[in-house]
Structure formats: structure tokens, C-alpha cells
Write a protein that holds these residues in place. Structure first.
Motif, PDB file in Angstrom:
ATOM      1  N   HIS A  38      -6.538  26.105  17.822  1.00 13.64           N
ATOM      2  CA  HIS A  38      -6.621  24.812  18.509  1.00 13.64           C
ATOM      3  C   HIS A  38      -6.749  25.074  20.012  1.00 13.64           C
ATOM      4  CE1 HIS A  38      -5.246  21.023  20.236  1.00 13.64           C
ATOM      5  NE2 HIS A  38      -5.384  20.447  19.041  1.00 13.64           N
ATOM      6  N   CYS A  82      -9.500  21.089   8.844  1.00 12.55           N
ATOM      7  CA  CYS A  82      -8.662  21.067  10.044  1.00 12.55           C
ATOM      8  C   CYS A  82      -9.408  20.293  11.129  1.00 12.55           C
ATOM      9  CB  CYS A  82      -8.367  22.490  10.512  1.00 12.55           C
ATOM     10  SG  CYS A  82      -7.589  23.509   9.242  1.00 12.55           S
ATOM     11  N   CYS A  94      -4.830  20.767  14.482  1.00 14.73           N
ATOM     12  CA  CYS A  94      -4.905  22.106  13.909  1.00 14.73           C
ATOM     13  C   CYS A  94      -6.296  22.687  14.089  1.00 14.73           C
ATOM     14  CB  CYS A  94      -4.555  22.046  12.414  1.00 14.73           C
ATOM     15  SG  CYS A  94      -4.429  23.672  11.629  1.00 14.73           S
ATOM     16  N   ALA A 139      -5.207  27.568  10.103  1.00 13.43           N
ATOM     17  CA  ALA A 139      -4.167  26.673   9.592  1.00 13.43           C
ATOM     18  C   ALA A 139      -2.910  27.397   9.102  1.00 13.43           C
ATOM     19  CB  ALA A 139      -4.742  25.798   8.481  1.00 13.43           C
ATOM     20  N   GLU A 180      -1.102  28.137  12.329  1.00 15.11           N
ATOM     21  CA  GLU A 180      -0.840  27.016  13.233  1.00 15.11           C
ATOM     22  C   GLU A 180       0.003  25.910  12.603  1.00 15.11           C
ATOM     23  OE1 GLU A 180      -4.149  25.713  15.800  1.00 15.11           O
ATOM     24  OE2 GLU A 180      -5.395  27.101  14.645  1.00 15.11           O
ATOM     25  N   ARG A 181      -0.234  25.629  11.330  1.00 15.71           N
ATOM     26  CA  ARG A 181       0.471  24.538  10.653  1.00 15.71           C
ATOM     27  C   ARG A 181       0.961  24.998   9.269  1.00 15.71           C
ATOM     28  NH1 ARG A 181       1.491  22.556  14.657  1.00 15.71           N
ATOM     29  NH2 ARG A 181       0.761  20.631  15.604  1.00 15.71           N
TER      30      ARG A 181
END
Length: 230
Positions: A124, A176, A205, A209, A212-213
Motif C-alpha cells: 500500500h 485488494c 491493502c 495481503a 499487510e492484512r
């Protein structure tokens, strides 16, 4: 016991999934697919199948989604369900393949000037200079090394949207929102071609992913697995 087979993206090792392991382990036994010793999607799929449980849910991230598509069609009787994360079925152009072979890695940009620091466009925009995430990305690349990069860069990725229509099991497609490496419409299109697909979007995101999440992504996978009874 339920089994999950995890397929990573280009130049990613099992550290890609580290932050998701506590949540995913509650769903079943985790198996990490070997996508490092072959230079074709078919070869990767066969190697993963050779060491996989008899029946399993399949999770493919980015490049791993290309492998997951081939594997699911190769052995449909063994795949309970398949999840595609930040992936695509679009064929790669000769130029894109050449860039991979030349050494470009997902998330890399050429330095803008001598001594400039590259940013990771796989992340991101607000995280592209996060030292922890960058160190993990670079650590995976260092551990895998140039030979794995050469093999994975040589992959021929042909258009596979028509192939998706032959996948009969339940599918999950996750896009994302701020993915700068994967066109949103490519991932969305996958869900439209899969006969039994659920489409979800991770907000805030980038492409990476699982880094990041991780909790949000694990939650989507858990909800899908439970709802479909996989």
C-alpha cells in the motif's frame, strides 16, 4: 482433520504466511506448497500434489493463484475448495515475461537516481517504506536466491479465464483495493468466470495481503471455509 495447502507468490517463502498461521491453524493442518524447483505451472502443480494430503482446501496468493488454477483442474477430486488472493488469469505478454527474466521483482522500482532507495510498489502507498515489511520482503528474496527467481520468472502464463469456467468446486476470490501490481478488474473478472465463486475486497491493502492484512484475510478464509462446509 481439514487440511489447507498454501501456495505463495513470486519470490515468497513460507514467511509470507507467518502472521496468518495462528488463525489458519485453527481451521486445520497447514501444508506449504513447493513452488521453487520447477519452471512451469504444470510442474509446480504436480510437485505440490505429490506431497499434499488426499483432500484439501487450496489457497493461492498471486503467482500461487496461477498454480492453484492448474492444480485444481489437474486433480479436481482432491480439491475441496480453492481461494485466489490478489491473483489473475490474464496471460502475460512477452514484455512482462522479459522483465521478470531480467531480474525485476514484484514491488521493485528502478532507483530514480544514483543512491536512491527503491520503494516497494507491492505494498500500500502508505506502507511502501515500512522498514519491517520491506525487510521481510527482501529476506524472502534473499533466502530463495537467484536460481528460484530464474525458474519462477521463466513461467509461461497463458490466458486462463476460460479454464476457470471448468472449476466446479467452491471458490473464493479476494481483491485488494490499493493493489498496484494487480489490476482490480483482473481479479474481479476471475469471480465472474468461476461457476461457484464468492468475491471479497480487502480495503486499505496493497498487493501483499498476507503481510499487510493477515487477520482480515484469515477471517475471510475462515468464514468462506465454514459457510461452504469445506
Amino acid at each position: 482433520m481439514r487440511s489447507l495447502v498454501l501456495l505463495p507468490g513470486f519470490m515468497c517463502d513460507r514467511d509470507l504466511w507467518t502472521d496468518m498461521v495462528p488463525d489458519l491453524a485453527r481451521l486445520g493442518a497447514l501444508h506449504y506448497g513447493n513452488v521453487y524447483e520447477d519452471d512451469t505451472l504444470e510442474g509446480m502443480a504436480r510437485r505440490v500434489l505429490d506431497s499434499a494430503p488426499e483432500r484439501f482446501a487450496l489457497v493461492g496468493f498471486s503467482m500461487g493463484g496461477f498454480v492453484a488454477r492448474v492444480l485444481t483442474l489437474m486433480a479436481p477430486e482432491r480439491v475441496r475448495g480453492v481461494a485466489f488472493i490478489a491473483s489473475s488469469a490474464r496471460g502475460y505478454s512477452d514484455e512482462e515475461t522479459a522483465r521478470r527474466k531480467a531480474g525485476y521483482r514484484p514491488g521493485d522500482q528502478p532507483p530514480r537516481a544514483a543512491g536512491a532507495v527503491s520503494t516497494a510498489t507491492g505494498l500500500h502507498p502508505d506502507r511502501e517504506k515500512d522498514p519491517v515489511l520491506l525487510d521481510r520482503l527482501r529476506g524472502m528474496q534473499r533466502r530463495l536466491g537467484p536460481e528460484v527467481r530464474k525458474r519462477q520468472a521463466a513461467l509461461v502464463r497463458r490466458d486462463g479465464y476460460a479454464d476457470l469456467e471448468r472449476i466446479a468446486c467452491h471458490a473464493l476470490v479476494v481483491a485488494c483495493r490499493q493493489d498496484r501490481l494487480r489490476d482490480f478488474t483482473e481479479t474481479e473478472r476471475m469471480a465472474k468466470h468461476l461457476p461457484h465463486a464468492r468475491f471479497e475486497v480487502l480495503e486499505d491493502c496493497g498487493h501483499m495481503a498476507p503481510l499487510e492484512r493477515p487477520r482480515e484475510l484469515a477471517g475471510l478464509l475462515a468464514d468462506w471455509i465454514r459457510r461452504e462446509g469445506l
